[in-house]
Design a protein around this motif. Structure first.
Motif, PDB file in Angstrom:
ATOM      1  N   ARG A 102      -8.609  12.913  88.177  1.00 38.04           N
ATOM      2  CA  ARG A 102      -8.122  11.946  89.160  1.00 38.04           C
ATOM      3  C   ARG A 102      -7.280  12.646  90.228  1.00 38.04           C
ATOM      4  O   ARG A 102      -7.459  12.466  91.426  1.00 38.04           O
ATOM      5  CB  ARG A 102      -7.292  10.851  88.489  1.00 38.04           C
ATOM      6  CG  ARG A 102      -6.936   9.692  89.428  1.00 38.04           C
ATOM      7  CD  ARG A 102      -5.733   8.888  88.981  1.00 38.04           C
ATOM      8  NE  ARG A 102      -4.508   9.676  88.893  1.00 38.04           N
ATOM      9  CZ  ARG A 102      -3.790  10.074  89.936  1.00 38.04           C
ATOM     10  NH1 ARG A 102      -4.180   9.785  91.167  1.00 38.04           N
ATOM     11  NH2 ARG A 102      -2.688  10.797  89.752  1.00 38.04           N
ATOM     12  N   LYS A 103      -6.386  13.491  89.779  1.00 33.92           N
ATOM     13  CA  LYS A 103      -5.519  14.239  90.687  1.00 33.92           C
ATOM     14  C   LYS A 103      -6.359  15.114  91.623  1.00 33.92           C
ATOM     15  O   LYS A 103      -6.098  15.206  92.822  1.00 33.92           O
ATOM     16  CB  LYS A 103      -4.599  15.181  89.889  1.00 33.92           C
ATOM     17  CG  LYS A 103      -3.192  14.664  89.582  1.00 33.92           C
ATOM     18  CD  LYS A 103      -2.477  15.750  88.784  1.00 33.92           C
ATOM     19  CE  LYS A 103      -0.997  15.604  88.614  1.00 33.92           C
ATOM     20  NZ  LYS A 103      -0.160  15.035  89.579  1.00 33.92           N
ATOM     21  N   HIS A 104      -7.349  15.762  91.034  1.00 37.26           N
ATOM     22  CA  HIS A 104      -8.203  16.655  91.808  1.00 37.26           C
ATOM     23  C   HIS A 104      -8.863  15.901  92.959  1.00 37.26           C
ATOM     24  O   HIS A 104      -8.888  16.355  94.102  1.00 37.26           O
ATOM     25  CB  HIS A 104      -9.261  17.267  90.890  1.00 37.26           C
ATOM     26  CG  HIS A 104     -10.214  18.179  91.607  1.00 37.26           C
ATOM     27  ND1 HIS A 104      -9.811  19.331  92.238  1.00 37.26           N
ATOM     28  CD2 HIS A 104     -11.549  18.101  91.798  1.00 37.26           C
ATOM     29  CE1 HIS A 104     -10.854  19.932  92.790  1.00 37.26           C
ATOM     30  NE2 HIS A 104     -11.932  19.200  92.541  1.00 37.26           N
ATOM     31  N   GLN A 105      -9.350  14.733  92.615  1.00 39.44           N
ATOM     32  CA  GLN A 105     -10.002  13.922  93.634  1.00 39.44           C
ATOM     33  C   GLN A 105      -9.001  13.504  94.713  1.00 39.44           C
ATOM     34  O   GLN A 105      -9.266  13.616  95.909  1.00 39.44           O
ATOM     35  CB  GLN A 105     -10.610  12.694  92.969  1.00 39.44           C
ATOM     36  CG  GLN A 105     -11.603  11.999  93.856  1.00 39.44           C
ATOM     37  CD  GLN A 105     -12.172  10.750  93.179  1.00 39.44           C
ATOM     38  OE1 GLN A 105     -11.602  10.225  92.221  1.00 39.44           O
ATOM     39  NE2 GLN A 105     -13.305  10.293  93.671  1.00 39.44           N
ATOM     40  N   LEU A 160      -9.315  23.727  86.007  1.00 38.75           N
ATOM     41  CA  LEU A 160      -9.535  24.810  85.050  1.00 38.75           C
ATOM     42  C   LEU A 160      -9.904  24.199  83.711  1.00 38.75           C
ATOM     43  O   LEU A 160      -9.244  23.282  83.244  1.00 38.75           O
ATOM     44  CB  LEU A 160      -8.278  25.660  84.868  1.00 38.75           C
ATOM     45  CG  LEU A 160      -7.617  26.274  86.100  1.00 38.75           C
ATOM     46  CD1 LEU A 160      -6.497  27.217  85.663  1.00 38.75           C
ATOM     47  CD2 LEU A 160      -8.630  27.023  86.959  1.00 38.75           C
ATOM     48  N   ASP A 161     -10.969  24.735  83.094  1.00 38.56           N
ATOM     49  CA  ASP A 161     -11.269  24.277  81.736  1.00 38.56           C
ATOM     50  C   ASP A 161     -10.428  25.083  80.756  1.00 38.56           C
ATOM     51  O   ASP A 161      -9.640  25.945  81.153  1.00 38.56           O
ATOM     52  CB  ASP A 161     -12.763  24.404  81.440  1.00 38.56           C
ATOM     53  CG  ASP A 161     -13.239  25.841  81.505  1.00 38.56           C
ATOM     54  OD1 ASP A 161     -12.372  26.758  81.553  1.00 38.56           O
ATOM     55  OD2 ASP A 161     -14.465  26.065  81.521  1.00 38.56           O
ATOM     56  N   ALA A 162     -10.603  24.790  79.480  1.00 36.01           N
ATOM     57  CA  ALA A 162      -9.744  25.424  78.474  1.00 36.01           C
ATOM     58  C   ALA A 162      -9.789  26.939  78.584  1.00 36.01           C
ATOM     59  O   ALA A 162      -8.761  27.611  78.496  1.00 36.01           O
ATOM     60  CB  ALA A 162     -10.173  24.966  77.083  1.00 36.01           C
ATOM     61  N   LEU A 180      -5.038  21.382  86.144  1.00 38.29           N
ATOM     62  CA  LEU A 180      -5.340  21.364  87.572  1.00 38.29           C
ATOM     63  C   LEU A 180      -4.469  22.421  88.241  1.00 38.29           C
ATOM     64  O   LEU A 180      -3.248  22.439  88.086  1.00 38.29           O
ATOM     65  CB  LEU A 180      -5.035  19.990  88.189  1.00 38.29           C
ATOM     66  CG  LEU A 180      -5.432  19.925  89.674  1.00 38.29           C
ATOM     67  CD1 LEU A 180      -6.963  19.944  89.825  1.00 38.29           C
ATOM     68  CD2 LEU A 180      -4.845  18.702  90.351  1.00 38.29           C
ATOM     69  N   PHE A 181      -5.116  23.311  88.975  1.00 36.43           N
ATOM     70  CA  PHE A 181      -4.417  24.377  89.687  1.00 36.43           C
ATOM     71  C   PHE A 181      -4.236  23.934  91.138  1.00 36.43           C
ATOM     72  O   PHE A 181      -5.209  23.800  91.871  1.00 36.43           O
ATOM     73  CB  PHE A 181      -5.257  25.656  89.576  1.00 36.43           C
ATOM     74  CG  PHE A 181      -4.698  26.834  90.334  1.00 36.43           C
ATOM     75  CD1 PHE A 181      -3.325  26.977  90.557  1.00 36.43           C
ATOM     76  CD2 PHE A 181      -5.549  27.831  90.802  1.00 36.43           C
ATOM     77  CE1 PHE A 181      -2.821  28.073  91.237  1.00 36.43           C
ATOM     78  CE2 PHE A 181      -5.057  28.932  91.492  1.00 36.43           C
ATOM     79  CZ  PHE A 181      -3.691  29.047  91.711  1.00 36.43           C
ATOM     80  N   VAL A 182      -3.000  23.679  91.517  1.00 34.02           N
ATOM     81  CA  VAL A 182      -2.700  23.307  92.907  1.00 34.02           C
ATOM     82  C   VAL A 182      -2.156  24.549  93.595  1.00 34.02           C
ATOM     83  O   VAL A 182      -1.084  25.050  93.245  1.00 34.02           O
ATOM     84  CB  VAL A 182      -1.695  22.144  92.977  1.00 34.02           C
ATOM     85  CG1 VAL A 182      -1.469  21.722  94.418  1.00 34.02           C
ATOM     86  CG2 VAL A 182      -2.209  20.950  92.166  1.00 34.02           C
ATOM     87  N   LYS A 183      -2.925  25.044  94.568  1.00 34.51           N
ATOM     88  CA  LYS A 183      -2.729  26.442  94.952  1.00 34.51           C
ATOM     89  C   LYS A 183      -1.569  26.733  95.894  1.00 34.51           C
ATOM     90  O   LYS A 183      -1.035  27.821  95.901  1.00 34.51           O
ATOM     91  CB  LYS A 183      -4.035  26.958  95.582  1.00 34.51           C
ATOM     92  CG  LYS A 183      -5.177  26.886  94.602  1.00 34.51           C
ATOM     93  CD  LYS A 183      -6.486  27.343  95.208  1.00 34.51           C
ATOM     94  CE  LYS A 183      -7.579  27.243  94.144  1.00 34.51           C
ATOM     95  NZ  LYS A 183      -8.897  27.581  94.685  1.00 34.51           N
ATOM     96  N   GLU A 184      -1.199  25.764  96.713  1.00 39.92           N
ATOM     97  CA  GLU A 184      -0.216  26.099  97.746  1.00 39.92           C
ATOM     98  C   GLU A 184       1.225  25.805  97.339  1.00 39.92           C
ATOM     99  O   GLU A 184       2.145  26.036  98.114  1.00 39.92           O
ATOM    100  CB  GLU A 184      -0.586  25.396  99.062  1.00 39.92           C
ATOM    101  CG  GLU A 184      -1.849  26.001  99.644  1.00 39.92           C
ATOM    102  CD  GLU A 184      -2.306  25.342 100.939  1.00 39.92           C
ATOM    103  OE1 GLU A 184      -1.616  24.412 101.413  1.00 39.92           O
ATOM    104  OE2 GLU A 184      -3.345  25.763 101.463  1.00 39.92           O
ATOM    105  N   ASP A 185       1.401  25.297  96.125  1.00 36.84           N
ATOM    106  CA  ASP A 185       2.777  25.088  95.655  1.00 36.84           C
ATOM    107  C   ASP A 185       3.476  26.442  95.504  1.00 36.84           C
ATOM    108  O   ASP A 185       2.834  27.459  95.283  1.00 36.84           O
ATOM    109  CB  ASP A 185       2.777  24.344  94.320  1.00 36.84           C
ATOM    110  CG  ASP A 185       2.329  22.882  94.474  1.00 36.84           C
ATOM    111  OD1 ASP A 185       2.177  22.439  95.632  1.00 36.84           O
ATOM    112  OD2 ASP A 185       2.125  22.209  93.454  1.00 36.84           O
TER     113      ASP A 185
END
Ligand SMILES: Cc1cc2nc3c(=O)[nH]c(=O)nc-3n(C[C@H](O)[C@H](O)[C@H](O)COP(=O)(O)OP(=O)(O)OC[C@H]3O[C@@H](n4cnc5c(N)ncnc54)[C@H](O)[C@@H]3O)c2cc1C
Ligand SMILES: Cc1cc2nc3c(=O)[nH]c(=O)nc-3n(C[C@H](O)[C@H](O)[C@H](O)COP(=O)(O)OP(=O)(O)OC[C@H]3O[C@@H](n4cnc5c(N)ncnc54)[C@H](O)[C@@H]3O)c2cc1C
Ligand code: FES
Lengths: 370, 420, 81
Positions: free
Chosen positions: A100-103, A115-117, A135-140
């Motif tokens: 959901r977050k990814h979307q 990312l999967d396990a 979920l990897f949020v890259k710009e944080d």
């Protein structure tokens, strides 16, 4: 007579001072203690995009982009590192939150990746096995806030601002800032940036302290590489009014680890609460069992300035013509400080802001619905 | 995780802690002595339990064993909760919560280290520090050593090192002859009186004792090679292997402070029965004020009697205690640190050794907390134990702050201890 | 040596008397320094009693141990840096 008198030299007051000074305004900053002595010294310094509400997203994303602009000029001691955030999912239920977050982020052009396990394990080998993914949020990013506050005020000073320490404001009204010796520093515009103490200057502001504990370890370079936060808090009580803990760990540039987090309501004593500290650390070791053997150097607490709807108060204070608030940033004030300052200066200059300021207006109804 | 309970728990196995524990154990009560060093004895009786030579030490250590005082060595008290009468204690691989009826803090003192150019070079050590290392097996025979700083400890260390075969090139005392003489501690050129106090006269035969002398710089590439002393208006330089420098003692108050005990003049405040401001917590020895081994023993015994409610026996010792305290105050005055020491660091001299923070960065700060937050000074593993007292001396700041854990502690220790 | 203990310091065997601390053993072994400071400078022990944290080394894989507080035990693996 100053153009702008700011009470509080935390990161929010500092950012406001810098923006005002850049506009050529004559600025005075009044701080009862020293730069960054409040929540700014206590916080984690995670610059993070959030999605709890559209308004929160707008402010955090806008601010994060401002951080990216600022990053290149920040001195070393500000320790800006774009680590990215991993929102860790323990099970399938939490994985659906990842999706959901990814979307949500994808639709709003925030770079993120599921990312999967296995790829989570590769990204952060210290995490226990058996987690579902992340979920990897890259710009944080992460920063060291007290030094950023100092840097912003140094820049403001270069542009003519005055920064006065050891000056406690007891009154902030349309005339200026009043001190306990009866003197007043006059200003055209006053800004209450007193953080968790903003309501002691303006009791109408709906701000209550929300206490948090943090722990810092010895140096273990490379132990973790991203800011790691559990998604399990969705199921735990981290969002309700009960005391709660969540797994939240941050790698510092020094190789140290900063471990959080806890939330306690309506507690304003700085004492360390051994039992919540224990719960917080136990939670962290459920995700990273090897943490248990690491050496911790210090534990401390800080007060977040919480509002009922978890959004900051930015803008004119009701009942005043020239008094503004820039406070109530709860657990996101490092992130949102830069955007707060932009919204404030845009309002002072009657310019149209980059994002809608309505959701943060001091006049809004802050009661939570539903 | 183990749960232990004792009538009297004593933290610190130096003379104060040992004598307190003996007094308690002699009445058949359970006493537990906890110490972070690997064997009991504290600073002055280090390794006496293994290689005893000091009669006083063997007397007390024998009693300690005879009356079966429980000793936990290699165990650090990292936190406590006076409300629940419990402390938390960590060893290399375990943690335990220990409950007490009475707690006696006898955490002693550490040396005061002051920054000067080169003080971070390997082989520049504390005066008591070098002594401690030699006592625990470091070879010193034939090595060239300069002992410097201030206070009677320098003589004790000089004599000890000489006895171990070191070549003690000089003992440099920063206090002037005239000051020492004014307080009845020295005659020009020969510190006989002072030496007598420490029974060291003979041991120090032919070691040049220079008063009004201090280290200006330690010189060397990666390790110490030479030392430069200032002797009033002249300089004296010599190659040496070790520089042992300490400027007196600082009480270890951190545990007491974190338990809520009030301070007075930088030491833990106690009443005539060694009781602190926190119920059921007593304090004895150097932590209540620097005073030497005799005073530590006296206070330890009084604290022991106090803990078991024996006021009468405690009172017998009050007048002796007062005599030692008076002497201690005189010593403190005689060895007051000179102003010049404040100006020894150069801009680049590190003040905080854990985080490598220079004098230049710290000096402009408004106080200790600001310095910590903006420069990282005091934020390393020693938790400000070295740079805090130094900054207090250099800048006049109040550098006392104590947060749990009192020493760096494993994370599992902080998880375990609660609510058990 | 009567009552002696063998340990390894940076992979080199060192024999010390029983009751020797790791710090003393390292000083005996002529190893240049104990650790590198956060800016890369060599450091060695200062206080000898567990308060300065300058004598930290890795003992049996455990980093940040204060070597002045630990007695040598036979087979101990010590790493300086
Ligand atoms: C445990 C914890 C973790 C956190 N983690 C994060 C994070 O990861 N990311 C993030 O973005 N945010 C985080 N935060 C939140 C963030 O730290 C705060 O929102 C932010 O520091 C607020 O800045 P401020 O300038 O408003 O307040 P403060 O930093 O508290 O500044 C207010 C200043 O005003 C001064 N002052 C108060 N009253 C007066 C007066 N009457 N007169 C003069 N001066 C006065 C104070 O001394 C203080 O210096 C965290 C907070 C806590 C407590
Ligand atoms: C390095 C040094 C060397 C000295 N050498 C001499 C000398 O040669 N001759 C002389 O006359 N005087 C010497 N002194 C002075 C000496 O301190 C006193 O004379 C006497 O030893 C004081 O006794 P005490 O019991 O008060 O404290 P100490 O002997 O200092 O004992 C306190 C003990 O408590 C331990 N401790 C502290 N905190 C904790 C904790 N949180 N958990 C567990 N354990 C803890 C300490 O490690 C120490 O072992 C020296 C002092 C120092 C600092
Ligand atoms: S030498 Fe200071 S802690 Fe070991």
């Amino acid at each position: 007579m100053y153009d702008v008198v700011i009470a509080g030299a935390g990161i929010v007051g500092a950012a406001c001072a810098y923006e005002c000074a850049r506009e050529g305004l004559k600025v005075a900053v009044l701080e009862r203690d020293f730069i960054g002595a409040g929540a700014t010294a206590a916080g984690m310094g995670h610059v993070v995009v959030m999605d709890d509400s559209e308004a929160q997203f707008a402010l955090t994303r806008y601010s994060q982009q401002l951080w990216q602009e600022l990053a290149s000029e920040l001195p070393d001691d500000c320790e800006y590192v774009q680590t990215g955030t991993l929102w860790v999912a323990a099970d399938e239920e939490e994985m659906s939150e990842v999706r959901r977050k990814h979307q949500f982020y994808s639709q709003r052009k925030v770079p993120s990746e599921i990312l999967d396990a296995r790829s989570l394990d590769a990204a952060e080998p210290q995490l226990r096995t058996g987690l579902a993914g992340a979920l990897f949020v890259k710009e944080d990013a992460v920063v060291y806030p007290p030094c950023v506050a100092r840097y912003l005020l140094e820049r403001a000073r270069d542009l003519g601002a005055r920064v006065l320490m050891g000056r406690q404001v007891i009154r902030l009204d349309d005339e200026g800032a009043g001190f306990d010796d009866g003197t007043v520093m006059k200003g055209a515009v006053m800004v209450n940036a007193a953080g968790a103490h903003a309501a002691s200057v303006h009791p109408d502001l709906p701000i209550v302290p929300r206490k948090g504990h943090l722990l810092i370890t010895e140096r273990y370079p490379g132990f973790v590489r991203h800011q790691l936060i559990e998604l399990g808090y969705l199921k735990s009580a981290h969002k309700s009014a009960a005391d709660s803990v969540a797994f939240n760990i941050q790698p510092r540039k020094t190789g140290q680890l900063l471990i959080g987090s806890s939330r306690q309501y309506a507690v304003d004593s700085p004492e360390i609460d051994r039992s919540i500290l224990s719960r917080m650390l136990a939670r962290a070791t459920q995700y990273i069992p090897t943490l248990a053997g690491l050496s911790s150097l210090r534990v401390w607490t800080g007060l977040r300035a919480a509002t009922p709807d978890n959004l900051p108060l930015i803008g004119r204070c009701p009942g005043y013509r020239y008094v503004f608030a820039a406070a109530g940033h709860e657990g996101l004030g490092i992130t949102t400080s830069l955007a707060t300052a932009r919204l404030l200066i845009d309002e002072l200059m009657s310019r149209s802001p980059a994002i809608s300021p309505e959701p943060y207006s001091v006049q809004r109804n802050t009661a939570v619905h539903g | 995780m183990t749960g232990i309970e004792r009538e009297v728990v004593i933290v610190g196995a130096g003379p104060a802690g040992i004598s307190a524990a003996c007094v308690v154990a002699e009445t058949g009560r359970s006493a537990l002595l906890i110490d972070d060093n690997p064997s009991p004895g504290g600073q002055i009786w280090r390794e006496q339990d293994r290689h005893g030579s000091d009669w006083q030490a063997s007397h007390w250590l024998r009693r300690m064993h005879l009356y079966r005082v429980d000793v936990m060595s290699g165990a650090t008290v990292i936190d406590g909760d006076p409300g629940r009468r419990a402390i938390v204690c960590e060893t290399a691989n375990s943690v335990s919560t220990i409950r007490y009826k009475k707690l006696i803090l006898a955490t002693g003192a550490r040396e005061l280290f002051l920054p000067f150019p080169g003080w971070t070079l390997p082989n520049v050590m504390g005066a008591g520090g070098l002594q401690a290392l030699v006592k625990s097996g470091m070879p010193i025979s034939g090595k060239r050593v300069v002992v410097a700083g201030s206070g009677p400890l320098l003589l004790a260390v000089g004599a000890y090192l000489k006895g171990q075969g070191a070549r003690v090139l000089a003992i440099a005392e920063q206090a002037s002859w005239s000051r020492l003489a004014r307080f009845g501690l020295g005659l020009p050129k020969q510190p006989y009186k002072l030496a007598e106090t420490w029974q060291l006269k003979r041991a120090l035969f032919r070691v040049p004792y220079r008063a009004g002398a201090w280290v200006e710089a330690a010189l060397g590439g990666t390790v110490l090679e030479r030392v430069r002393l200032r002797v009033s208006h002249r300089y004296w330089e010599a190659p040496c292997d070790y520089l042992a420098v300490g400027y007196g003692l600082v009480p270890n108050i951190e545990l007491a402070v974190s338990l809520g005990c009030q301070l007075s003049g930088g030491c833990v405040q106690v009443d005539s029965m060694q009781q602190t401001s926190v119920p059921d917590i007593l304090c004895a020895g150097e932590t209540t004020g620097i005073g030497g081994v005799e005073l530590a023993l006296m206070e330890g015994r009084i604290a022991g009697f106090s803990a078991i409610g024996d006021r009468l026996n405690a009172q017998w010792l009050f007048s002796d205690r007062e005599r030692f305290r008076r002497f201690a105050r005189r010593l403190q005055k005689a060895f007051t640190l000179r102003e010049e020491l404040r100006h020894l660091p150069s801009e680049e001299t590190l003040v905080c050794r854990c985080e490598d923070v220079s004098y230049r960065r710290i000096a402009p700060m408004s106080g200790w907390r600001a310095a910590k937050l903006h420069t990282r000074c005091g934020m390393g593993p020693c938790q400000g134990r070295v740079c805090g007292p130094a900054a207090e001396f250099l800048f006049g700041w109040n550098c006392q702050s104590a947060r749990p854990p009192v020493f760096p502690a494993r994370i599992d220790s902080l998880i375990e201890h609660v609510d058990k | 040596m009567a009552d002696s203990v063998w340990i390894s310091i940076d992979e080199l065997p060192v024999e010390v008397e029983h009751g020797t601390t790791v710090a003393a053993a390292i000083l005996k072994s002529d190893t240049a320094g104990f650790r590198r400071s956060v800016t890369g400078k060599w450091r060695g022990p200062v206080c000898g009693m567990g308060i300065c944290f300058e004598c930290r080394v890795t003992i049996n894989g455990q980093p940040h141990r204060r070597s002045c507080l630990v007695y040598c035990e036979s087979g101990m693996m010590v790493r300086t840096k």
